[in-house]
Structures are given as structure tokens and as C-alpha cells.
Design an enzyme around this catalytic site. Structure first.
Site, short mmCIF file in Angstrom:
data_model
loop_
_atom_site.label_atom_id
_atom_site.label_comp_id
_atom_site.label_asym_id
_atom_site.label_seq_id
_atom_site.Cartn_x
_atom_site.Cartn_y
_atom_site.Cartn_z
N LYS A 132 4.49 4.19 19.32
CA LYS A 132 4.60 5.58 18.87
C LYS A 132 4.97 6.51 20.03
O LYS A 132 5.78 7.42 19.87
CB LYS A 132 3.27 6.02 18.25
CG LYS A 132 2.89 5.24 17.00
CD LYS A 132 1.46 5.57 16.57
CE LYS A 132 1.05 4.74 15.37
NZ LYS A 132 -0.37 4.92 15.02
N GLY A 187 -2.99 5.15 6.23
CA GLY A 187 -3.54 5.12 4.88
C GLY A 187 -2.46 5.29 3.82
O GLY A 187 -1.35 5.77 4.10
N ILE A 219 0.74 13.24 9.70
CA ILE A 219 0.96 14.41 10.55
C ILE A 219 2.46 14.66 10.68
O ILE A 219 3.19 13.76 11.07
CB ILE A 219 0.35 14.20 11.95
CG1 ILE A 219 -1.16 13.93 11.85
CG2 ILE A 219 0.60 15.42 12.83
CD1 ILE A 219 -1.81 13.61 13.18
N GLU A 279 9.60 10.27 9.21
CA GLU A 279 8.41 11.07 9.47
C GLU A 279 7.13 10.23 9.48
O GLU A 279 6.22 10.46 10.29
CB GLU A 279 8.27 12.18 8.43
CG GLU A 279 7.11 13.13 8.67
CD GLU A 279 7.27 13.94 9.95
OE1 GLU A 279 6.54 13.65 10.93
OE2 GLU A 279 8.13 14.82 9.99
N THR A 311 0.81 -1.22 0.00
CA THR A 311 0.00 0.00 0.00
C THR A 311 0.84 1.26 0.00
O THR A 311 0.68 2.15 -0.85
CB THR A 311 -0.93 0.00 1.23
OG1 THR A 311 -1.79 -1.15 1.17
CG2 THR A 311 -1.79 1.25 1.25
N VAL A 336 5.26 7.76 12.80
CA VAL A 336 4.34 8.14 13.87
C VAL A 336 3.24 9.02 13.29
O VAL A 336 3.51 10.09 12.75
CB VAL A 336 5.07 8.88 15.01
CG1 VAL A 336 4.09 9.31 16.09
CG2 VAL A 336 6.15 7.99 15.61
#
Length: 483
Positions: free
Chosen positions: A259, A357, A190, A183, A57, A186
């Protein structure tokens, strides 16, 4: 862009996610070259060659974004960014994205490690075994690494950090340092990692908290807004693809804990073993808990919290927590993530967005790739370590919500009062809905601010009473001022 002839440098200014401008210095080339560079709209003057490990994905999303924005990225970095190799687990599996004709696809990640032309390895295969080999070997061979693998980083943070330090210490004069970027590890889309790396350097963080698992936030939103049971909300999360076939890591709070460990290192410079962080998931939550939360004027969210409780102590936990409806985090619904940073200078900063996602996660990987390609340097990917005097403690103070299920008999209130007194727990209030079945009812005790250790001892004693049915559920208030 400005050409500073006197300094012999070109500075490329590119807006990052925090609306600041990051400038990267590069040696200037000749005036003729520079005029041509301007006239041609910043055509590539170099190549950044990638090897991607993982064609699922996220890997597919990275390839798509790179191909759809090739011209823009060339202008931003002065380089063509090419995916030379893609390593996948199963060559026979159909892909839902087009692979560039110049990309070699194989089922052996060693092909990427052995290819001396590859500058940066993008690891999006997941897991902690093969992925660790990919990351460590790539760094040791002088390749930059971009990864979205939170489990690997949480498990091997110190080893990765030491590898980066050792590799860069051995680099020769004039050689660019090896970069480790993560990046996407976590909260997906964001930009919390880059913000913690760069936006609080002159500040002091006192608390880091957030809704950092999209699956559980979707489930709790459904339980709160639509009155679903835990089982019903999990079924809905599975149908929408938010929950894995085995949802334990999500619903048990373990994904959030991984996280949180990374955020703790960035925020406080402290390394903690994951299993030292108190972790409670959401399977014990019931419709009744949301009814009682509504009586109090709030809701329930699974949050990860790390906070300074003194100048020398940091506490952390993952747990369902009560939040007042007016709280910013209470309004975060569905699969959305949010991270709140409290600090002395900025006071309170909240970052909200998609935590998972295809495209949110791939977008964060792309941001890291762009930074590497344009030569941004971050010598401390996990920030510097905190002072030796700063210690982790697995205890903290809060007001607590304690729900007890019981069979009705005399002396229940007396038992609770006596045990609260014995454990030095102040009772703030007692809540109870109308009783429908005297052999299976429940009530809630709200405490004053007390230590987690006190509550655990109280709960163990209550569970030993013959009137108590099953396990006692308890959770902290996110903020003491909520009651």
C-alpha cells in the site's frame, strides 16, 4: 443540475467523499427530451454494462449495493448499471448474495473479456497472476477497469500505467478514454486514492504516513490496552477474521508495504521496487515494549511512512513506531485504518475509516463504478511522475527505541556507551524496569536523532557481545518531537 443552453451542455453535480462537487460535461439533448428527463426524475438515458471477476466477499458486496441502490445510481449517472456477467472460481460453491436474474454466471473470466457489450470490468478476485491477465487484457480490449487489488498494482504499477497510456493514445477521435480505477486497493473504505489524485494538485506533499493494516492495528491495540502477548492477540485476530490462515503478509508488514508503494507514487511521483523499502513487522514486539512505551507516555503502532528528507530525496519504511499518546494516530484502535498527509498548503490532513471488509471495500469499488458510468475522466490514474532529480533513499533520520535483552555482568553500560560513541549515536536516555531475573532481563536505550544505517551497525555490534541474548529490537519514533 443546470442546463446551459448556450453551451449545449448538461452538468451533473455529484458530491464526492471530500465534500467537493465534481461536474461532468455531457452533450445536451433536445428541449423536449430534457423536459421529459426532468419530469421522469432523471431516468436512464443509457446503460453501463459490468462484468465482475470474483464472486467472494467483495464481489458479493458490490452486487448487493448496486441492486439496493439501482434507482439512486440511475439518477446520479443517467444510466442503468447492470451486471451482465459474473465470473467465479467455483460454480458449485454457495454464494451469500443473490445474483440478478439477468446476470450470467460462469467459471471462465474470458467470457467477460470476449463480451463486446461489457463496458467495465470489475476485478475483485485477488492475486497477481490471473488477475493481471484480466486487467491488462480488459484495458487492451477497450474496457474500463475497476479493481481492489493492491498486490497487483504494487507489483505491476508501471506496466498497468503504460498499458493505459498506450491504449488511450490509440483511441480514435470521439472515443472516450479507457479508465483505470482502484480506490479500494488502499485502505478499503477510506477515499485516500481520490483525495491524492484531486485534492493536492496545487499543494506539495512532504510526508505520507499511516496505520494501513487493520489486522496488525487490532493486535497492537489488544497488546496495549489488554496486556495480551503477541501470540494471544494473533489468536484473537484470527478468530475475528482479521488475520488470514497464513498471517505473514499482515504481521510481517508486507501488506502495508504494498500500500505504501502505491501511496508514494501518488504523493511524490516516484516508483520504487517494494523490496527496496525497509520493512519490519510486529512479531518481535513484547509486553515489555508496551510497558516501556507507557513509561514514555505513548504507545506503539505499525506505520507506513514516506517522507521528503530533502528537495531531492524521499525515504520510506514500514515499521512499528513509538507515538505519544496525544498523537492523532495513537488513538486509532482496533481494525481501523488512518492515513495522514502533511503538505505545505493544507499542513496536516488525516483520513480515518475502515480499511477492509465486505462493504467498506465494495463501497469504494462502487464509487469508482459511478465515476466511470457518469463519464468522469482521469488521464493520470497514478498522477504524474516526479522530477528526475527526486530519488528514493533507503535511509532516514529519527530518534530510535532500542531494546536489548541480556544476562547480567559488568561492563554492559560501558559497551553500549563505547559503541554509541563509535557510531556517532547520542544517547537520550536509558530505561529499565525492576530486574526479576538477572540471567534474562532487558533495558531500553533511547537515542537522539540518528540515521537508520547507524542504528543497524550499532545493533549488529551489540548482538556480537557475549552478554546480549538474542536479537536486539529497534524501532523509530514517528515524530522526533515525541521525546
Amino acid at each position: 443540475m443546470k442546463f446551459l443552453a448556450g453551451l449545449g451542455l448538461i452538468l451533473y453535480g455529484v458530491a464526492n467523499q471530500s465534500s467537493a462537487f465534481a461536474f461532468t460535461a455531457r452533450p445536451a439533448f433536445g428541449a423536449k427530451q430534457f423536459r421529459h428527463h426532468l419530469a421522469s426524475g432523471l431516468q436512464a438515458v443509457g446503460v453501463e454494462t459490468l462484468g465482475i471477476v470474483g464472486g467472494g466477499t467483495v464481489g458479493g458486496g458490490i452486487v448487493e449495493i448496486l441492486e439496493n441502490n439501482r434507482e439512486l445510481f440511475t439518477k446520479m449517472t443517467g444510466k442503468e448499471i447492470n451486471v451482465a456477467r459474473l465470473a467465479v472460481k467455483d460454480l458449485s460453491k454457495a454464494r451469500d448474495f443473490d445474483t440478478p436474474s439477468s446476470t450470467t454466471v460462469s467459471d471462465n473470466f474470458e467470457d467477460i473479456l470476449d463480451d463486446g457489450s461489457i463496458d467495465t470490468v470489475v476485478e475483485v478476485m485477488g492475486g497477481t497472476s490471473l488477475a493481471k491477465d484480466v486487467v491488462i487484457k480488459s484495458l487492451k480490449s477497450g474496457k474500463n477497469v475497476v479493481t481492489a487489488n493492491k498486490a497487483l498494482i504494487a507489483d505491476c504499477l508501471v506496466e498497468i500505467e503504460n498499458t493505459v497510456i498506450e491504449v488511450n493514445a490509440a483511441r480514435g477521435e470521439g472515443e472516450s478514454p479507457v479508465e483505470f480505477r482502484y480506490e479500494a486497493a488502499v485502505c478499503g473504505g477510506i477515499p485516500i486514492i481520490s483525495s491524492l489524485q484531486g485534492d493536492f494538485v496545487g499543494d506539495e506533499i512532504t510526508m505520507c504516513t499511516g496505520i494501513i493494516n487493520g489486522c496488525t492495528n487490532y493486535m497492537l491495540t489488544e497488546m496495549d490496552k489488554n496486556g495480551l502477548s503477541y501470540e494471544e492477540s494473533l489468536k484473537g485476530a484470527s478468530e475475528l477474521g482479521y488475520a488470514e490462515a497464513d498471517p505473514t503478509l499482515d504481521v510481517g508488514g508486507f501488506d502495508a508495504r504494498s500500500k505504501l508503494k502505491i501511496l508514494m507514487r501518488l504523493a511524490f511521483g516516484i516508483d520504487v521496487e517494494e523490496d527496496e523499502i525497509s520493512c519490519k513487522g510486529i512479531p518481535e514486539l513484547t509486553k515489555e515494549d508496551f510497558e516501556y512505551a507507557a513509561m514514555l507516555g505513548g504507545t506503539i503502532k505499525l506505520t507506513g511512512v514516506a517522507k521528503k528528507i530533502s528537495d531531492s530525496e524521499v525515504a520510506a519504511f514500514v515499521s512499528p513506531t513509538y507515538l505519544d499518546n496525544g498523537d492523532t494516530l495513537a488513538s486509532i484502535s482496533g481494525a481501523t485504518n488512518a492515513v495522514e498527509i502533511q503538505s505545505k498548503n493544507l499542513v496536516r490532513s488525516t483520513y480515518t475509516g475502515q480499511g477492509a471488509g465486505r462493504y467498506p471495500t465494495a463501497n469504494s469499488c462502487i464509487n469508482d463504478i459511478i465515476k466511470v458510468a457518469r463519464g468522469d475522466i482521469n488521464p493520470l490514474p497514478f498522477n504524474s511522475k516526479g522530477p528526475a532529480s527526486l530519488k528514493f533513499v533507503n535511509d532516514f533520520k529519527s530518534k530510535f527505541y532500542i531494546r536489548m535483552r541480556y544476562r547480567d555482568q559488568n561492563g554492559i553500560t560501558k559497551d553500549c556507551g563505547n559503541l554509541c560513541e563509535e557510531n556517532d549515536i547520542g544517547i537520550y536516555s536509558i530505561l529499565q524496569n525492576p530486574i526479576k531475573n538477572r540471567n534474562d532481563a532487558c533495558f531500553v536505550l533511547m537515542t537522539d536523532s540518528v540515521k537508520l544505517s547507524q542504528v543497524k551497525k550499532f545493533v549488529a555490534q551489540i548482538e556480537g557481545k557475549d552478554w546480549c541474548k538474542g536479537d536486539v529490537f529497534f524501532m523509530p519514533m514517528l515524530r522526533d518531537e515525541d521525546l
